[in-house]
Design an enzyme around this catalytic site. Structure first.
Site, mmCIF file in Angstrom:
data_model
loop_
_atom_site.group_PDB
_atom_site.id
_atom_site.type_symbol
_atom_site.label_atom_id
_atom_site.label_comp_id
_atom_site.label_asym_id
_atom_site.label_seq_id
_atom_site.Cartn_x
_atom_site.Cartn_y
_atom_site.Cartn_z
ATOM 1 N N ARG A 115 53.113 65.451 135.994
ATOM 2 C CA ARG A 115 53.799 64.773 137.111
ATOM 3 C C ARG A 115 55.283 64.536 136.821
ATOM 4 O O ARG A 115 56.120 64.777 137.700
ATOM 5 C CB ARG A 115 53.087 63.465 137.443
ATOM 6 N N ASN A 120 48.189 62.147 140.854
ATOM 7 C CA ASN A 120 46.931 62.633 140.287
ATOM 8 C C ASN A 120 45.806 62.271 141.234
ATOM 9 O O ASN A 120 45.821 61.202 141.858
ATOM 10 C CB ASN A 120 46.630 61.973 138.943
#
Length: 803
Positions: free
Chosen positions: A38, A56
């Protein structure tokens, strides 16, 4: 034309929504959680001026992105090119979004839970940046044994649930200090959302305690333990996936004491060196081996013991190799940093039991072995052994798949996308199990031999953990054919409790299917030849197979050939006592009087004469506890025993074959004419329709060589070479008989016997020279550690056909 006329690019700091901007939902599947993915998305989005968000979820990583088409394409290309070191992108799926962007920046937003489809990344070796920090006196993590970041550290060993967030790990009880929280919250920091992030002020603590449980005074437990090791002590240390036992590998007294106390009489110990320079004192790794040693997986690597110095003789008796690894965690690094030689670092258990993972259990089970304990207070969620690998023919090949590699999912070949969800239970020895669905197979970490009660309990626990962790709801259970395998019995119980069907998979078919699956053979590919050589597996005819030549695809197989079946007098005792196999093989090749008349002067004849031959003859004749087996492994045992290698008893599985391989004379193997290799006969079709490899000519040539005083290393080389020639001749013979649609020019090799480097290289080289495409194992072991994925794909294929 102004700012809106040009797409954003790298280095862009403003985020206007350009004319013609489009929105996309981008799904990234693979190993993309807990590895800094990320933050990479966040950074790349800012570089290209993309706006939106990333999160996520149970499917992996989900990105909402807005920009013009050119920018979005370059954004996605950059994600693939700049993938973090521990991440693996399996697929990127793009769908258009019709709604407008919210906001004018790119953000990382909270995780979303749901049915689990994403993977858990394996534990990873300490990275260079973290290693530099623990070595820097000015750094706040100087000499801190739990230093980690998104590029390294524990994963599988601490995770309890998905998504992989801190509250779902064994780090949940450690509250971050302000400094760690700032790193954790900063997308530009390499510790952004590194779930185990910690420091000396807020994280787990390490201490040294004596055998009686008293804390050892001092402010640096790792340095104190290191000094004790250098003075002959045995140290039990809590590693990332379980306890380990360590001692000085150059101290024969310490190593011999560890062997005695651990009840591990002869099986080689694993070793750890501080760095490659220290390792080169004992081995001479090539470039590929050095790269593997230094990789994020950090396996134990089997290397030739060809360095200028030797470790203690008791480290690896009877073999010409050493199993080395480099420090995998900060704790190991701190322990070994001042040691120029090598350490024995072996599993924290007594022989055949699973290693301890709990402090209290370790004190109870290891208290009689270790002099001191290097303990800490971070719990281990599950036991994870060290992986073991070997580089053969320039390829890294798995011997035991565990830390650093499991449970990274393996992608299944074309055609498996819509197959049913499977739980495959694996075998009895070197057990792994496998869960498969959605064109992916997750092979568990190495469990071990289920005959041990503690390992059996650990297996049951691990199966339940994986089903819960991955929210896997199997639609069928795959089992080995052997009626007495504990894995089979547990599988039947699970299937009954879940009210789902079972699929029984023949042992050697599973071996070959595993090899085909990891080599990308498609679901609907035509059947190909396979050679499966191992110790034994249960055959559908009630005999024990182990030297098999098959025509196989995922749906089924036809047995075409085998090694000549020979009795195993005493049943499982013949596995432990190789002389029994030698007697059975020699009896099958000659009657005793003829053998004595021709070879009465040999040592093996004198030895066997003193054994209870009449009893064995009766057992064999009446088929009392003397099952027939076509096992290649038992043939190796027989040859080894004839040469007085592990003749009376083996002390660990495969010992006779391993020590026989170590004796092979390389000059004979390389330079001798094939005419000197021991011959085997390929018999014509037998009454059961099978061709057979008959060893009698080999025995005659081998025994004649012994009468002439030929050295054991030369005999061992001629046996290996002759067996390889016979295997290739059998494959050629069978290929000539095949018709369309069979693939007559491809052959898969599997089974634990193919972990014999000499035989493997001889067979592969010779098959390729005569034009075969040879499929071999790399990602999963050729031994029974790879059975479970083979069971899974066979069960999925058979069930799909039945629906």
């Amino acid at each position: 034309m102004g700012i809106h006329s040009q797409p954003a690019g790298p280095g862009s700091t403003s985020h206007p929504v350009v004319p013609g901007a489009v929105g996309e939902e981008i799904r990234v599947r693979g190993l993309v959680q807990g590895v800094g993915f990320r933050p990479t998305v966040w950074r790349v989005a800012h570089e290209w001026g993309v706006i939106g968000d990333v999160r996520n979820d149970s499917d992996g990583v989900l990105i909402h992105a807005w920009g013009d088409a050119w920018t979005l394409q370059h954004f996605i290309d950059s994600l693939s090119a700049e993938c973090p070191p521990l991440a693996r992108i399996d697929a990127i799926e793009r769908h258009q979004l019709n709604e407008a962007a919210e906001g004018s920046d790119f953000r990382i937003v909270p995780s979303v839970s749901g049915p689990v489809q994403t993977g858990v990344t394996p534990d990873a070796v300490i990275c260079a940046e973290c290693a530099a920090e623990i070595a820097d006196p000015a750094n706040r993590r100087y000499r801190y044994p739990f230093t980690n970041c998104t590029h390294c550290g524990p994963r599988l060993s601490i995770v309890r649930a998905i998504p992989y967030d801190r509250e779902n790990t064994t780090m949940a009880e450690f509250s971050m200090c302000d400094a760690c929280r700032a790193e954790y919250d900063d997308p530009a920091d390499r510790r952004f959302h590194a779930q185990p992030v910690a420091c000396p002020a807020c994280g787990p603590r390490v201490w040294l305690e004596s055998r009686d449980g008293a804390r050892v005074a001092g402010d640096d437990p790792c340095r104190a333990a290191s000094l004790l090791l250098q003075h002959g002590a045995i140290v039990a240390l809590k590693g990332v996936g379980g306890f380990q036992l360590a001692c000085d590998a150059g101290d024969e007294v310490a190593v011999a004491r560890l062997r005695r106390l651990k009840r591990r009489e002869r099986k080689p110990f694993a070793l750890m060196a501080r760095d490659l320079q220290a390792l080169r004192r004992y081995c001479a790794p090539n470039e590929a081996e050095c790269a593997l040693l230094a990789s994020a997986g950090g396996p134990i690597l089997i290397l030739r013991a060809d360095g200028p110095e030797c470790v203690a003789a008791s480290v690896a008796p009877g073999v010409g190799t050493l199993g080395f690894m480099l420090p995998s965690t900060p704790l190991h690094r701190l322990l070994i940093e001042s040691i120029d030689s090598a350490l024995v670092v072996t599993s924290g258990n007594t022989s055949n039991e699973p290693p301890c993972i709990d402090n209290t259990d370790a004190r109870a089970r290891l208290g009689r072995i270790a002099d001191v304990f290097l303990m800490h207070d971070r719990d281990i969620a599950r036991r994870v052994d060290d992986s073991v690998m070997r580089v053969v023919q320039d390829d890294a090949r798995m011997v035991r798949r565990a830390r650093g590699y499991a449970p990274a999912p393996l992608l299944l070949p074309e055609g498996f996308a819509d197959t049913p969800a499977v739980l495959a239970m694996g075998g009895e020895l070197k057990n792994t199990f496998c869960i498969a669905r959605d064109a992916q197979a997750i092979v568990s970490h190495h469990i071990g031999d289920l005959e041990d009660a503690l390992t059996y309990a650990d297996y049951r626990r691990a199966v339940a953990q994986y089903l819960r962790l991955f929210e896997h709801e199997p639609q069928l259970v795959a089992l080995d054919f052997h009626p007495e395998y504990l894995s089979r019995k547990i599988g039947y119980d699970l299937a009954q409790s879940m009210q789902i069907p079972v699929v029984e998979v023949q042992h050697h078919h599973a071996h070959l299917a595993a090899c085909m699956a990891e080599n990308g053979v498609a679901f609907d590919a035509p059947p190909m030849l396979g050679v499966a050589l191992d110790g034994l597996g249960y055959g559908v005819d009630g005999t024990l197979w182990g030297g098999e030549f098959m025509l196989a695809d995922y749906r089924g197989y036809t047995r075409l050939g085998r090694f000549k079946p020979v009795a195993m007098p005493g049943g499982t005792r013949a596995i432990d006592e190789p002389w029994r196999n030698a007697y059975a093989q020699l009896r099958a090749a000659f009657d005793w009087h003829a053998f004595t008349r021709h070879y009465g002067g040999l040592d093996v004849q004198h030895f066997l004469k003193s054994r209870p031959r009449a009893t064995l003859d009766t057992m064999i004749a009446q088929r009392v506890n003397s099952p027939l087996t076509s096992s290649a492994g038992r043939l190796f045992d027989a040859v080894a025993a004839t040469l007085d290698v592990c003749r009376e008893r083996v002390l660990y599985e495969g010992q006779a074959a391993i020590e026989l391989e170590a004796l092979v004379d390389p000059h004979t193997l390389r330079d001798d004419s094939d005419a000197h290799a021991y011959p085997f006969e390929i018999t014509s079709v037998m009454p059961d329709g099978l061709r057979s490899i008959e060893p009698r000519p080999m025995w005659e040539a081998l025994l004649d060589d012994l009468l002439r005083g030929t050295s054991v290393p030369v005999v061992a080389a001629r046996f290996h070479k002759g067996l390889a020639i016979a295997i290739v001749r059998m494959v050629e013979c069978l290929a000539d008989l095949l018709t369309e649609p069979a693939d007559a020019r491809s052959v898969a090799l599997s089974g634990g016997v193919f972990q014999n480097r000499v035989l493997f290289e001889q067979v592969v080289t010779r098959l390729e020279l005569v034009g075969f495409r040879v499929l071999t194992h790399r990602q999963v072991p050729a031994n029974d550690g790879g059975l479970s994925i083979g069971q899974a794909v066979v069960a999925a294929a058979q069930r799909s056909d039945a629906v």
